[in-house]
Write an enzyme that holds these catalytic residues in place. Structure first.
Site: not given
Ligand code: GAR
Length: 197
Positions: A64, A92, A107-108, A140, A144
């Site tokens: 990694r 990361l 975004t989560h 960070d 999350d």
């Molecule tokens: C989104 O809901 C994003 O928040 C999530 O993956 C999806 C991507 O959708 N990310 C995570 O779960 C990170 N922990 P997309 O590829 O259709 O934009």
């Protein structure tokens, strides 16, 4: 103008929404490159908008940390003001999170600190939650755990499957992400002031 590098792993529907926002000449940010840890389906949006792509396949590196170093190297030429993780499904390495900090956001699809991790929507449904949400956070070196920049509740409706709930959450994520990027670009949100140590 705020220069963004966006990192994805999958379909990139939130990336697509951000690309569409940048079409507005009043939007104070632009996406200069889109990267992924695999041959992501979402690269099709990059193509549609003429944005350069780069791939740093996780499987091509011994560990990694080596992958993380290669990712930093691949991003370097773009001199991004902000790195946006938009459905980037790899944690990361700490050194990468620190190198980008605080100029990296994620975004989560949950109302953090509820349901962190890679399966937030499924976890909310399995837990029988009656509401979940969407969050935009500073990255960070935890999972999350960074400072929350914006978040909003999304109700879990009777009969919601993972896909239905996720689609509704993504609609909120797109709006929050666009607003956070705008606020950072316009200087009304200063990441240095909400930064992790
Ligand atoms: C989104 O809901 C994003 O928040 C999530 O993956 C999806 C991507 O959708 N990310 C995570 O779960 C990170 N922990 P997309 O590829 O259709 O934009």
């Amino acid at each position: 103008m705020l220069n963004l590098v966006v990192l994805i792993s999958g379909g990139g529907s939130n990336l697509r929404a951000l690309l569409e926002a940048t079409r507005n000449p009043d939007f104070p940010a632009r996406i200069v490159a889109i990267g992924a840890d695999r041959e992501a389906e979402g690269f099709s949006h990059a193509e549609a908008f003429g944005v350069p792509i780069f791939t740093v396949p996780f499987s091509s590196y011994p560990d990694r940390d080596a992958w993380g170093a290669a990712l930093l190297e691949a991003m370097e030429p773009w001199k991004a003001d902000l790195v946006v993780l938009s459905g980037f499904m790899r944690l990361l390495p700490g050194a990468v999170a620190q190198a980008l900090s605080p100029h990296c956001i994620n975004t989560h699809p949950a109302y953090l600190p509820e349901f962190p991790g890679a399966h937030a929507v499924r976890d909310a449904i399995r837990a029988g939650a009656t509401r979940s949400g969407a969050s935009v956070i500073v990255v960070d070196d935890g999972v999350d755990t960074g400072p929350i920049l914006a978040q909003e509740r999304v109700p879990v409706l009777a009969g919601d499957g993972e896909a239905e709930l996720h689609d509704r959450i993504k609609m909120v994520e797109r709006r929050l992400l666009e607003q956070v990027v705008r606020d950072i670009a316009e200087g009304t949100l200063d990441l240095e002031k909400v930064s992790t140590p």
